[in-house]
Design an enzyme around this catalytic site. Structure first.
Site, PDB file in Angstrom:
ATOM      1  N   GLU A   1     -11.970   0.644  18.274  1.00  0.00           N
ATOM      2  CA  GLU A   1     -13.026   0.676  17.246  1.00  0.00           C
ATOM      3  C   GLU A   1     -14.173  -0.401  17.598  1.00  0.00           C
ATOM      4  OE1 GLU A   1     -11.499  -0.043  13.408  1.00  0.00           O
ATOM      5  OE2 GLU A   1     -10.049   1.538  13.443  1.00  0.00           O
TER       6      GLU A   1
ATOM      7  N   ASP B   1      -8.267   7.142   9.772  1.00  0.00           N
ATOM      8  CA  ASP B   1      -9.328   6.279   9.517  1.00  0.00           C
ATOM      9  C   ASP B   1      -9.371   5.150  10.245  1.00  0.00           C
ATOM     10  OD1 ASP B   1     -11.321   5.414   7.795  1.00  0.00           O
ATOM     11  OD2 ASP B   1      -9.885   3.941   6.996  1.00  0.00           O
TER      12      ASP B   1
ATOM     13  N   ALA C   1     -11.132   0.203   3.134  1.00  0.00           N
ATOM     14  CA  ALA C   1     -11.366  -0.967   2.067  1.00  0.00           C
ATOM     15  C   ALA C   1     -12.675  -0.559   1.428  1.00  0.00           C
ATOM     16  CB  ALA C   1     -11.120  -2.220   2.790  1.00  0.00           C
TER      17      ALA C   1
ATOM     18  N   HIS D   1     -12.949   3.917   9.507  1.00  0.00           N
ATOM     19  CA  HIS D   1     -12.286   2.727   8.821  1.00  0.00           C
ATOM     20  C   HIS D   1     -13.163   2.441   7.487  1.00  0.00           C
ATOM     21  CE1 HIS D   1      -9.759  -0.956  10.312  1.00  0.00           C
ATOM     22  NE2 HIS D   1      -9.679  -0.607   8.974  1.00  0.00           N
TER      23      HIS D   1
ATOM     24  N   CYS E   1      -4.163   5.475   7.728  1.00  0.00           N
ATOM     25  CA  CYS E   1      -5.134   4.656   7.417  1.00  0.00           C
ATOM     26  C   CYS E   1      -4.679   3.249   7.473  1.00  0.00           C
ATOM     27  CB  CYS E   1      -5.275   5.077   5.830  1.00  0.00           C
ATOM     28  SG  CYS E   1      -6.055   6.327   5.290  1.00  0.00           S
TER      29      CYS E   1
ATOM     30  N   ILE F   1       0.964  -1.316  -0.143  1.00  0.00           N
ATOM     31  CA  ILE F   1      -0.019   0.056   0.084  1.00  0.00           C
ATOM     32  C   ILE F   1       0.996   1.126  -0.063  1.00  0.00           C
ATOM     33  CG2 ILE F   1      -1.797   1.332   1.321  1.00  0.00           C
ATOM     34  CD1 ILE F   1      -2.664  -1.386   2.375  1.00  0.00           C
TER      35      ILE F   1
ATOM     36  N   ASP G   1      11.435   2.464   6.217  1.00  0.00           N
ATOM     37  CA  ASP G   1      11.074   0.805   6.144  1.00  0.00           C
ATOM     38  C   ASP G   1      12.224  -0.070   6.208  1.00  0.00           C
ATOM     39  OD1 ASP G   1      10.231  -1.499   5.375  1.00  0.00           O
ATOM     40  OD2 ASP G   1       8.531  -1.030   4.241  1.00  0.00           O
TER      41      ASP G   1
END
Length: 528
Positions: free
Chosen positions: A263, A258, A284, A281, A232, A154, A173
């Site tokens: 949650e 998001d 997707a 959220h 996100c 992503i 990363d």
């Protein structure tokens, strides 16, 4: 008798049709998954269970699943499934790791632009009959620096889209190889540099022990004043209370989230703050993504129930039913070798070499390599399975080499994994004895024979008298019981290794005591 599948979440009805077209009986009950008791009462009649995030497949549900062979998750996250319980019962857990990637990346870009131009607040104001043109002064993204934390599937799509907006992209990363960064057109940097340089920061990393609160009160202070933060990925990557304080102080100009640490998020420290955009959220949530993952999971489950083919399983390799019994112990060995190396690797991986010698060289080494790579990447990336691992390695520019050879040395067969990082090259080798149990036989060129347990302590030390006694006494005084104690050394008085199985994880305090012992160079807890 035809297999039966239960769909207990809101999946596209196209998935129902796929099952029916393949001759599988299917019951579509999208509200059932939210009721754990009802799901446990019904699950015993089914061979397959297709879910999204609302179904909680607990140990109790799995205990009642007498016929269940496969659980299919439409999406990547399988934290709503008790995978160890499913594995123990022989139930395969599948996911669809790449179906949501573009949708989630586009949502991150949408949130970034909404934040830059204060679109949600401006919309609410205008629709309330106000005309507050001077109140909503935005910023351009062109020419700004976007810091991407996590440049995998992503994150790399976000980087590509951001470059289309003429942004400068830098990435942190540990698994991103320099060659892959060059291919993506991003500049690879350490975290502190990313924090100091970024105008916008977007997170695209799994939630692990290493990434939890990666943006904490301490790291937020290292960001440049006026930074805007987008998440996100996963709740828990950002300390929401610390971010609230940073926004109120004016250090952080705004945030767009998001995902949240709890949650459904009916209340949160970020709610009600100026220039904060929140969505429930939705990463997707596009028609295309939901259709993609529903179709994928239905096809994968149908293939397994009808032919035994395994795809995108998180707890089993993709190998045929005929190969499985003979390969299973070698798959376990490969995964353990990978996990061992992965837990000891802290810098970017450039290359992996797997050597297969003896009988194992004649097996399905592709599956064994996938198992080793999954074990290697999982300590940092978590949502990695034996199918997705090679693709994830390729995305990060990690070269994978396989070498097959005839039997060499004292062992009928062995697998050696060598990991090359920016700083060093480390190898670990293992074999499977006639009892079917994997064992390590060599670490960094030092011979030793050790079986891996759930909790291990790995120590590198100088080979000096008194070390073993001191280590045993330190663990004993801390009431830590030793199950097995394995030793190896390069030369007399030279480098040595101790690999100790213990009955429970070490506390940080005891680990620090071990590190302070004379002659100890490194001490690290390992889990298998």
């Amino acid at each position: 008798m035809a297999p039966r599948v239960l769909i207990s979440d809101k999946l596209s009805t196209a998935a129902v049709q796929i099952f029916r077209d393949r001759g599988i009986e299917v019951d579509y009950e999208p509200e059932l998954g939210a009721d754990k008791q009802a799901l446990a009462e019904r699950i015993g009649a089914y061979d397959g269970l297709a879910i999204r995030s609302a179904s909680k497949v607990t140990e109790k549900v799995i205990a009642a699943a007498d016929r269940l062979k496969v659980i299919g998750r439409a999406g990547i996250g399988v934290d709503n499934v008790d995978i160890p319980a499913a594995t123990r019962k022989g139930i395969i857990v599948m996911n669809t790791p790449f179906g949501n990637s573009i949708t989630t990346a586009e949502h991150a870009i949408s949130l970034m632009l909404s934040l830059a131009r204060q679109i949600p607040a401006a919309d609410a104001s205008t629709q309330a009959g106000k005309w507050e043109k001077n109140r909503f002064m935005g910023v351009e993204v062109t020419g700004k620096t976007l810091g991407v934390i996590g440049c995998g599937n992503i994150g790399s799509i976000v980087a590509d889209r951001a470059q289309g907006l003429r942004m400068k992209v830098i990435a942190f990363d540990p698994f991103l190889a320099p060659e892959r960064a060059m291919e993506l057109g991003v500049e690879k940097v350490e975290l502190d540099e990313l924090l100091a340089r970024s105008d916008f920061i977007t997170l695209h990393t799994p939630l692990t022990d290493k990434t939890r609160n990666i943006l904490s009160a301490e790291t937020l202070k290292k960001t440049r004043r006026g930074v805007r933060i987008i998440n996100c990925a996963r709740g828990g990557l950002v300390d929401e209370v610390a971010l609230r304080e940073a926004i109120l102080s004016g250090h952080v100009a705004g945030a767009a989230f998001d995902v949240f640490s709890v949650e459904p998020a009916t209340e949160n420290p970020l709610f009600g703050l100026p220039n904060v955009v929140c969505t429930p959220h939705l990463g997707a949530s596009t028609t295309e993504a939901q259709e993609n993952v529903a179709l994928q999971v239905a096809e994968q489950m149908a293939d397994y129930l009808l032919t035994g083919a395994v795809t995108n399983a998180v707890n089993m390799p993709s190998i045929s039913a005929e190969e499985a019994p003979r390969m299973r112990p070698f798959v376990t060995l490969a995964e353990q070798l990978g996990s061992f190396a992965g837990q000891l690797t802290e810098t970017a991986i450039e290359a992996i070499r797997l050597e297969f010698a003896g009988d194992v060289a004649e097996m399905n080494t592709r599956a064994l390599t996938a198992a080793a790579v999954a074990g290697l990447l999982r300590p940092l990336l978590q949502d990695v399975n034996m199918v997705s691992a090679p693709a994830i390695a390729r995305e990060r520019g990690i070269a994978i080499e396989e070498v097959r050879r005839e039997q060499q040395g004292a062992y009928e067969n062995y697998i050696r994994l060598t990991v090359k990082t920016e700083r060093q090259e480390r190898s670990v080798a293992g074999t499977v004895f006639s009892d079917g149990r994997p064992r390590l036989i060599q670490i960094k060129g030092i011979n030793m024979e050790a079986e891996l347990g759930p909790h291990m302590l790995y120590v590198t030390n100088e080979d000096k008298p008194g070390f073993i006694g001191a280590l045993g006494m330190t663990l004993g005084q801390a009431n830590v019981n030793i199950a097995t104690f394995n030793l190896g050394r390069q030369t007399r008085g030279g480098d040595a290794i101790a690999l100790v199985e213990i009955d429970e994880p070490l506390s940080e305090a005891v680990l620090e005591q071990v590190r302070r012992l004379p002659h100890v160079k490194q001490a690290k807890p390992l889990a298998f």
